[in-house]
Design a protein around this motif. Sequence first.
Motif, PDB file in Angstrom:
ATOM      1  N   ASP A 159       0.837  -1.201   0.000  1.00 13.08           N
ATOM      2  CA  ASP A 159       0.000   0.000   0.000  1.00 13.08           C
ATOM      3  C   ASP A 159       0.875   1.255   0.000  1.00 13.08           C
ATOM      4  O   ASP A 159       1.772   1.395   0.818  1.00 13.08           O
ATOM      5  CB  ASP A 159      -0.902  -0.030   1.235  1.00 13.08           C
ATOM      6  N   GLY A 160       0.645   2.152  -0.961  1.00 16.82           N
ATOM      7  CA  GLY A 160       1.370   3.407  -1.034  1.00 16.82           C
ATOM      8  C   GLY A 160       2.613   3.381  -1.902  1.00 16.82           C
ATOM      9  O   GLY A 160       3.174   4.426  -2.206  1.00 16.82           O
ATOM     10  N   GLU A 161       3.081   2.207  -2.307  1.00 15.15           N
ATOM     11  CA  GLU A 161       4.262   2.126  -3.168  1.00 15.15           C
ATOM     12  C   GLU A 161       3.869   2.284  -4.633  1.00 15.15           C
ATOM     13  O   GLU A 161       2.795   1.867  -5.050  1.00 15.15           O
ATOM     14  CB  GLU A 161       4.960   0.760  -3.014  1.00 15.15           C
ATOM     15  N   VAL A 162       4.775   2.870  -5.397  1.00 19.21           N
ATOM     16  CA  VAL A 162       4.573   3.007  -6.831  1.00 19.21           C
ATOM     17  C   VAL A 162       5.021   1.712  -7.502  1.00 19.21           C
ATOM     18  O   VAL A 162       6.127   1.218  -7.248  1.00 19.21           O
ATOM     19  CB  VAL A 162       5.385   4.194  -7.402  1.00 19.21           C
ATOM     20  N   VAL A 163       4.152   1.138  -8.327  1.00 23.19           N
ATOM     21  CA  VAL A 163       4.468  -0.078  -9.069  1.00 23.19           C
ATOM     22  C   VAL A 163       4.258   0.232 -10.549  1.00 23.19           C
ATOM     23  O   VAL A 163       3.200   0.720 -10.933  1.00 23.19           O
ATOM     24  CB  VAL A 163       3.551  -1.252  -8.641  1.00 23.19           C
TER      25      VAL A 163
END
Length: 128
Positions: free
Chosen positions: A63-67
């Motif tokens: 959650d919250g990470e850029v992928v």
Amino acid sequence: MPAQPPVRAAAPVSQVGAPASVVAEVKAATSRARAAFGPNARVVCYAAHLQDIGWQGWACGRDGEVVGVGTTGQSRRMEALGLQVGSGTVNAQAHVQDYGWLGWVGGNPVYAGTTGQSRRLEAIRITV
């Protein structure tokens, strides 16, 4: 007599599925992500189906990470997107070249867009 508007191709009845190997790969990627991030982490995984490549490998983040999925600088068309969340359900709706908005698909994982039709995935709506 006024000109008739162009006839749009009928949208596919169902959206894209994925081969069993792609489904197995996302389950493994989600398990690896949960092991790396912790059992209670909110995990999301993505895969893109690209022109002349097919399904790419899955990329996962918490959650919250850029992928990121897809390519840059290669002028390749993204045709479909696969999504899976660590738990719960994800819903997606794809806007596809010449078809417009396709129907919503829901589950875990889900695949939105088309494959084998050489059509651009132009936009996507996602709810988790």
